[in-house]
Design a protein around this motif. Structure first.
Motif, PDB file in Angstrom:
ATOM      1  N   THR A 109       1.290  -0.517  25.770  1.00  0.00           N
ATOM      2  CA  THR A 109       0.521   0.294  25.142  1.00  0.00           C
ATOM      3  C   THR A 109       0.605  -0.066  23.552  1.00  0.00           C
ATOM      4  OG1 THR A 109       1.067   2.183  26.314  1.00  0.00           O
ATOM      5  CG2 THR A 109       0.158   2.841  24.265  1.00  0.00           C
ATOM      6  N   PRO A 110      -0.319  -0.470  23.105  1.00  0.00           N
ATOM      7  CA  PRO A 110      -0.480  -1.045  21.583  1.00  0.00           C
ATOM      8  C   PRO A 110      -0.082   0.193  20.633  1.00  0.00           C
ATOM      9  CG  PRO A 110      -2.590  -1.633  22.645  1.00  0.00           C
ATOM     10  CD  PRO A 110      -1.956  -0.610  23.686  1.00  0.00           C
ATOM     11  N   PRO A 111       0.546  -0.329  19.426  1.00  0.00           N
ATOM     12  CA  PRO A 111       1.002   0.694  18.615  1.00  0.00           C
ATOM     13  C   PRO A 111      -0.350   1.193  17.822  1.00  0.00           C
ATOM     14  CG  PRO A 111       1.509  -1.225  17.779  1.00  0.00           C
ATOM     15  CD  PRO A 111       0.856  -1.509  19.163  1.00  0.00           C
ATOM     16  N   PHE A 150       4.510  -1.565  12.184  1.00  0.00           N
ATOM     17  CA  PHE A 150       5.765  -0.979  11.919  1.00  0.00           C
ATOM     18  C   PHE A 150       6.285  -1.066  10.687  1.00  0.00           C
ATOM     19  CE2 PHE A 150       5.858  -5.684  13.116  1.00  0.00           C
ATOM     20  CZ  PHE A 150       6.391  -6.192  11.972  1.00  0.00           C
ATOM     21  N   ASP A 151       5.839  -2.019   9.836  1.00  0.00           N
ATOM     22  CA  ASP A 151       6.342  -1.748   8.437  1.00  0.00           C
ATOM     23  C   ASP A 151       5.470  -0.928   7.493  1.00  0.00           C
ATOM     24  OD1 ASP A 151       4.151  -3.357   8.014  1.00  0.00           O
ATOM     25  OD2 ASP A 151       4.942  -5.080   7.206  1.00  0.00           O
ATOM     26  N   ALA A 162       6.219   1.882   7.888  1.00  0.00           N
ATOM     27  CA  ALA A 162       7.266   3.180   7.674  1.00  0.00           C
ATOM     28  C   ALA A 162       7.978   2.773   6.472  1.00  0.00           C
ATOM     29  CB  ALA A 162       8.288   3.099   8.735  1.00  0.00           C
ATOM     30  N   PHE A 163       7.914   1.567   6.008  1.00  0.00           N
ATOM     31  CA  PHE A 163       8.558   1.210   4.646  1.00  0.00           C
ATOM     32  C   PHE A 163       8.011   1.783   3.533  1.00  0.00           C
ATOM     33  CE2 PHE A 163       9.733  -3.054   6.835  1.00  0.00           C
ATOM     34  CZ  PHE A 163      10.661  -2.229   7.531  1.00  0.00           C
ATOM     35  N   SER A 164       6.888   1.802   3.358  1.00  0.00           N
ATOM     36  CA  SER A 164       5.968   2.150   2.120  1.00  0.00           C
ATOM     37  C   SER A 164       5.645   3.744   2.439  1.00  0.00           C
ATOM     38  CB  SER A 164       4.874   1.260   1.952  1.00  0.00           C
ATOM     39  OG  SER A 164       4.098   1.250   3.045  1.00  0.00           O
ATOM     40  N   SER A 206       7.372   5.966   3.636  1.00  0.00           N
ATOM     41  CA  SER A 206       8.255   6.874   3.318  1.00  0.00           C
ATOM     42  C   SER A 206       8.673   6.809   1.677  1.00  0.00           C
ATOM     43  CB  SER A 206       9.531   6.307   4.038  1.00  0.00           C
ATOM     44  OG  SER A 206       9.979   5.075   3.973  1.00  0.00           O
ATOM     45  N   ALA A 207       8.350   5.652   1.326  1.00  0.00           N
ATOM     46  CA  ALA A 207       8.652   5.499  -0.303  1.00  0.00           C
ATOM     47  C   ALA A 207       7.848   6.412  -1.062  1.00  0.00           C
ATOM     48  CB  ALA A 207       8.478   4.099  -0.497  1.00  0.00           C
ATOM     49  N   ARG A 208       6.438   6.355  -0.484  1.00  0.00           N
ATOM     50  CA  ARG A 208       5.427   7.204  -1.124  1.00  0.00           C
ATOM     51  C   ARG A 208       5.848   9.071  -1.005  1.00  0.00           C
ATOM     52  NH1 ARG A 208       1.786   3.169   0.144  1.00  0.00           N
ATOM     53  NH2 ARG A 208       1.175   3.881   2.210  1.00  0.00           N
ATOM     54  N   GLN A 209       6.599   9.083   0.095  1.00  0.00           N
ATOM     55  CA  GLN A 209       6.824  10.558   0.188  1.00  0.00           C
ATOM     56  C   GLN A 209       7.794  11.058  -0.939  1.00  0.00           C
ATOM     57  OE1 GLN A 209       8.540  10.541   3.873  1.00  0.00           O
ATOM     58  NE2 GLN A 209       6.640  10.610   5.159  1.00  0.00           N
ATOM     59  N   LYS A 210       8.588  10.187  -1.265  1.00  0.00           N
ATOM     60  CA  LYS A 210       9.591  10.546  -2.319  1.00  0.00           C
ATOM     61  C   LYS A 210       8.984  10.891  -3.684  1.00  0.00           C
ATOM     62  CE  LYS A 210      13.397   9.269  -1.870  1.00  0.00           C
ATOM     63  NZ  LYS A 210      14.601   9.848  -1.305  1.00  0.00           N
ATOM     64  N   TRP A 231      15.833   5.467   3.296  1.00  0.00           N
ATOM     65  CA  TRP A 231      14.640   5.485   2.704  1.00  0.00           C
ATOM     66  C   TRP A 231      13.948   6.573   3.635  1.00  0.00           C
ATOM     67  CZ3 TRP A 231      16.014   0.662   4.016  1.00  0.00           C
ATOM     68  CH2 TRP A 231      15.222  -0.085   5.200  1.00  0.00           C
ATOM     69  N   ALA A 267       5.520  -0.271  -3.680  1.00  0.00           N
ATOM     70  CA  ALA A 267       5.229   0.312  -2.264  1.00  0.00           C
ATOM     71  C   ALA A 267       6.397   0.777  -1.636  1.00  0.00           C
ATOM     72  CB  ALA A 267       4.429  -0.378  -1.535  1.00  0.00           C
ATOM     73  N   GLY A 285       2.682  -5.364  18.909  1.00  0.00           N
ATOM     74  CA  GLY A 285       1.896  -5.353  19.996  1.00  0.00           C
ATOM     75  C   GLY A 285       2.386  -4.360  21.153  1.00  0.00           C
ATOM     76  N   GLU A 343       8.070   3.364  23.831  1.00  0.00           N
ATOM     77  CA  GLU A 343       8.306   2.649  24.902  1.00  0.00           C
ATOM     78  C   GLU A 343       9.158   1.335  24.729  1.00  0.00           C
ATOM     79  OE1 GLU A 343       4.856   0.480  26.652  1.00  0.00           O
ATOM     80  OE2 GLU A 343       3.525   2.401  26.874  1.00  0.00           O
TER      81      GLU A 343
END
Lengths: 337, 337, 337, 337, 337, 337
Positions: free
Chosen positions: D320-322, D326-327, D329-331, D333-337, F37, F90, F300, F305
């Motif tokens: 299943t493609p995402p 994945f990255d 999540a880095f920004s 989460s930063a923006r949430q703060k 973070w 970011a 991908g 999963e």
């Protein structure tokens, strides 16, 4: 192909046979390749002690196991070896070692191998797996310069020491399966050819196929099976893994098993570099239908985990061959119309 | 770098030195690495015969050659070896062999190596190239199982036999360059490390770099030079070629040099698998400025053709390093403006 | 080994033989492998025209050349081929093609090959190089499904068509050297084995070794020489180069020679992927002492440049073998002392 | 991606379709790619017999299966092939073979392919998988020399024979997926390019991607998917395994499937050399969302074991493609703060 | 093909042009690719100083040299770069650097590149080789995470800064050959594609092919030439050599040129890993008939030795293509009969 | 070895920690490597908010998880980086970014890293994983020419910025594990060596071993573990896969993760090119007994999963080492007799 899978007990000889049998059964093995050391299969008792063999059969039956081969690598090693030293003392029974004088050690070892044939026959087993030893292994790198005569003498020595033993094998109706292995008279493709010639291709002398040492010698085990197809008397599945990085060498650097600086090491079957798929397909092609024996050695893994894993892994390659060609369906169906 | 190129005379010892010198000069060599066998450089005469060394110098000068190193592999081999057998008898002088009893042979060999140091010093040469022998080489494939103690004893034996010899080297102001080679105490990366530790990294004991045996062990000679850069006392250029095809193995199958079924063989420099470009660049990097010696062995080629070809081939890698960085021209020229 | 080097004239048949001979002499060739097409060696005139053969000998002598083999690939191809089509019409003489009806073409081609044997004998040459054709080549990818019987018939067809021709070869005391080559009855290791079996290993049928097609089939030419050592009757040096990049395939994509999208192509000897060093060493090992013939094909290079370069390049591998083992010097010199 | 997995029934045509359907369902398949031979999908009955198609649908439904494509490789092969011989007789219906005269066979085969398009449309399926045949496959090794005109004629022949068929495909709203395969007009990268050009890239003509033949041609199936991404109309997962050892060649040596001397062979998916991980990721990238069909061929394994294993193995790559990078999540989460 | 061979003078800019010209002539070069730094080709003087260009032509003629391209990598680099720092100060003229404020440096550099086009035209040369710089090179490893917008802005920046420059190129009738190179807007296959798209494939913007940086990126230079065949405006032959051993990495480890721990380095042409044979054959295929320029960089070799060796080495690949197909001889000769 | 397996939460920071913990527990993880973070582990709250840390412990305990390390890559990156731009904005908290003036950003980031050490200590965790940033990463391809002084300044800058931070680590009794990674001061073998030297090998500074970036740099992760064995403070298992085909390059071509034209990409552990068997065996050899943390990145594949699959896959390599040598059984059993 539904070949039987056995566990070679040589690396488990510190445990009582019953314990080994119990575990092998639990892990799913069909039988044992019994080692002639520890208390697993004692040649002298087999020949001289009433009820010993029946007891062995009973023990195997208790765990629903069978035996297709017994193995005597350690004593076999001493038949031809030179030099004979403390390494041998550690692995042969005291009655074979005696005073340790090499000439006598070799003779007693030879007598024991003949007895092993007799014991196998008495036990109802057709194959004895083992080593031959070699008087010329120590010349391996060809320095100091090795005269051709010295090599020739090495093979003559092998033939003269083993021929009387093989006579007993013939008399008993059993056969010897030499494990092609460094330190032995036959350790690769061409030394196997020469060793077979030295005993005139007599049928009593065949091969135990163990691909692990092919890995670091860069030998092709599939080509080997093809070339010596009529001499494959037994199969031991031991696995090896290369770790060559330009600093770790092929020869092991006198380092202990498991040392990460060795250029190769033994590992549990399935964790190394052997192409088992091709091996099993070639075994099918040459019609080998004997047991597949797991010889388990891995200095980096607990043997209880490993022996269970290995038999499961290897069974995955033991295909049932098809009844008909897959492309028969094209024309069969056309013909029906 | 304009390093001198020399011919190692060991494989030419059947010819009188003068003939070898004449040819080497014609082929374009700058000097000879004299072998201490045949009549090329006789240690006993060097120490005891007036005028012998002067005669040797004169002969070299006649052909515009110089000598930077003498070599005594054959006697060195007998210092530690086990077993001692007819292979050694064939290569050491009768006065070293004596009655052939191993203990005595080893002792006489050791004494001769000390004398070789004395002879080198007297001859005005700083480096003696050679072998050490090994009491544990025959355990190479680790079967029968080799206890760690046995390996440790092998290195202790080496240290105890060679330390007194190296004391003489120190006293004479010369140094020993061990050729890393199968059959010896140091034959690869990690055995070299261990051997250097065994003699506490004393400066009298260094290495003769010869990449030929790295080929079949899959060792990286460039990494080796980098790791042991301060111990590279001499360089021998011998070449090897792999012929691995799945049937020919790494260990040579007890087959003679030149046999096409060997997995590898020596060949004339330039006809094998060694990356000389990288080797010479690394020699530049580590600052090696000694001689480049051609050790010529090829069972498939006439040596007269080969020795001439090899020196020409190898000189092609002996670059002159640059005076300045190539990209300096970018900024230098900008600054001028 | 000082084998003679010859130029195969097949790719130069558009030029008069005298021009080819003159150039070959200038480039340093020792002789010619004469093609039986163009005006180079005409089988019909050789058998029926007085003085033709003497004239050919005179022409060769004028340019200090000799001839060890004649070649008739093009007519040989038509003996077994299926289908026969315009490709064959373009390469065989009109008298062989006739009305182009396949059955007759094959018969006339067979008769011409028998005549070629007669002409070779009359010319004093022992070897005829050529192709066999094949009735089953078009089944190469095994689809549509090929019944085993069809393959068997292919080899039977070959044997039945060539056996009468080979009888003439035997009668004339000459031999046929089949060039192992795609499109032919024997194009790789196992088809060569089968073809030799089909003619019962009769000595009249041997092989012309040309490693170029081994390149793209990933066959090992050195192993081939070793396996069929007693059937190597002639050697053609044609070179090939792989250009596999995941898009260019092994099968050539129906693209013309020289097209950069082909997965492989012929190139001038020395500019491709063949390990000539190993080939020549194996030729020495198996004792081949016949001519080394340059078959020059390169769609990217002018042939006048290439043919000159190739002979120089290949001679560099034709070592003189040594008189003695290189390590004999170690013990010889010791014994002198 | 939750694509449907189907079983291609071509290699099971000796079994009644109901049996194949029952097993496929048990093994976990989602559907069948029905072969137009045996009794699986009969083109003539589909067009002319009332209730035939409804019966087929009912049978599939009974086993919870669907059909996305039907396949007619065998008749398609005869449309362009040259020569036409007994191989074709064995695989096409008698009504297509007729008297076996090639011209008529080709014409009847072409008519049947047009009917196959009509039958597919009637059945509610958009894709017909198949072969084209080729009049120039037999020229594959370019000897005898192949004039460019002959190659050009081969593609013209293909275009002229298939264009009328493709017109019917267009009329019916279905499309043809040619399986790139040796023996066909398009068998590799560049022949596919040329074949697509020959039919002017009309959308009725696309490709069935089957990577098995890419293995032995050393073609990169991932690059192929990338290059022809808009023409990937169907995917067949057949697997192959190379056994190249210098003696086994790329071309199969006229040896039967399963012979260990073949340089490559078909094997059950997961037991060969194909990089499925990369293939499925590329299928995701190019947006292929059609069925993944298992075409099972393995001469060394029972098909009942293999077909079950293959679908399980291959589903493991159908990620299943995402939803997000994945990255992110880095920004985020930063923006949430 | 008898293409002209030139020496790129950029790495010789510390020497007066006359000295470079004299040596180039002696080494056998046909011309010079003049660098726009040092005193070799000064853009400002070329445009504003009477007689400057005539003097340059005269100097070249004196040494029988010609000029087909001038190069201005160093100033071009500053057009787009970010950050601008002391590295740039060291390589651009003081009048371009000015106060070093990045915005101004970039603008002055852009103006100078337009002037370089004017100077080239005035000098009668059609090609300016150079770099573009890049505002996004520093994001190369994608961490911190790089938003797609930032990448897009990088190409927009390139297009907006270079389009006015390329307008001048068009006006002057000359063209810019960007050297595909790390640190630039186009450094590999896909960035080249994107860069060409960014300027809408306008013909003023093409490529200078230099395969050296393809080596360590594992790019295939032959495939690159094939893909961008219509944009190959100039060829620079710089060579590189990998030294990857598991410890030396692809990225150079911030180590100086010539350091043996770098994973790759530049070397004199012929001493590295580039397959020149394939490159020249592809250049023939795509019809490139411009100069072959030697860009010489090797931190381990004296440049005087190297530049002479390189041109000799490379000329060996510049084949004359043949007039006719080699297999034409087969049928031509048949037709004559 | 029964090491604990943890999930690194950095790529899950868009989810509340409780959700991540719940899933990790279900998938079979033993703990979490908490990212600093999102809301996972907030350094400011940890130091200043009563009950925050106890709450974190409680949450972990609720899901039977533990924590052995916290990670602060994103803020660490800003300590040394140059240039500082929107990429950093970011990923760091607004209170660190402030007005975005680089000097201030770096100082605030450094202060936060010191606070991270304090928070770790307060939380009872010994290891902080993270990045260092680098002021010289943008010089990676060495053009414009990079003066040695600039490189030296880069390491000095690193040492001067991080030493005060490491002083806090020492004071708190925790240690920093730098993740060797492109974009950082240490990204390969030799830059790691240099970075360790820059901080005088102080024990507060060690390494987080993550082999994913070794893949595309062709670095040997096993050799790396061996060389820096005493500095392996933490292990992150991220996986990468090469897709090099001559067109896709090592440097990523500025293409997004998951783009099939990238030369490499991150994939779920078990789907790439890393030899995990060798890595785990080496971890055993060097005595690493800390957590094995799954850092999951795959553009991908769905992360739900993947994270479940990865931990199962990796546990398969975490062998229990054996109690005794396997060949001990040979001699033990002999001695018993």
């Amino acid at each position: 192909m539904a070949r039987p899978f056995t566990l070679f007990t040589g690396q488990w000889a510190d445990l009582p046979l019953e314990e080994v049998a119990r575990r092998a059964h639990e892990w799913g093995y069909d039988g044992l390749e019994l080692a002639c050391w520890g208390d697993h299969f004692e040649v002298d008792r087999a020949l001289h002690e009433d009820g010993y063999l029946a007891g062995r059969h009973a023990l195997l039956e208790k765990y629903e196991l069978r035996c297709w081969a017994i193995s005597n690598h350690l004593v076999g090693q001493a038949v031809c070896d030179h030099p004979i030293d403390t390494r041998h003392q550690a692995i042969v029974p005291a009655r074979i070692w005696g005073d340790g004088e090499p000439k006598g050690v070799r003779q007693r070892a030879a007598a024991e191998m003949a007895d092993t044939a007799r014991a196998a026959a008495a036990f109802g087993v057709q194959t004895v797996v083992g080593f031959t030893g070699s008087s010329i292994w120590h010349t391996v790198a060809m320095f100091p310069p090795v005269p051709q005569a010295m090599i020739d003498e090495g093979y003559d020595d092998f033939a003269s020491r083993w021929s009387p033993i093989l006579d007993v094998f013939d008399a008993e109706g059993v056969r010897f399966a030499h494990e092609v292995h460094p330190s032995e008279i036959a350790y690769d493709f061409w030394t196997t050819k020469r060793a077979l010639e030295a005993v005139a291709h007599r049928s009593a002398f065949g091969l135990n196929f163990d691909p692990s040492h092919f890995v670091w010698q860069d030998l092709d085990p599939i080509a080997f099976l093809d070339a010596y197809s009529d001499r494959i008397y037994h199969v031991d599945c031991k696995e090896a893994r290369k770790r060559l990085d330009g600093r770790n060498g092929r020869l092991g650097s006198h380092l202990a098993w498991g040392d990460p600086h060795r250029g190769w090491d033994f590992v549990s079957a399935g964790r190394g570099d052997i192409r088992w798929e091709d091996i099993f397909r070639m075994l099918n092609s040459i019609g080998y239908d004997g047991p597949i024996s797991v010889e388990w050695e891995d200095a980096g893994m607990d043997r209880l985990e490993g022996a269970a894993e290995a038999v499961t892994f290897l069974r995955g390659f033991d295909h049932t061959p098809p009844q008909a060609s897959f492309d028969a369906a094209f024309s069969d169906s056309a013909r029906q119309k």
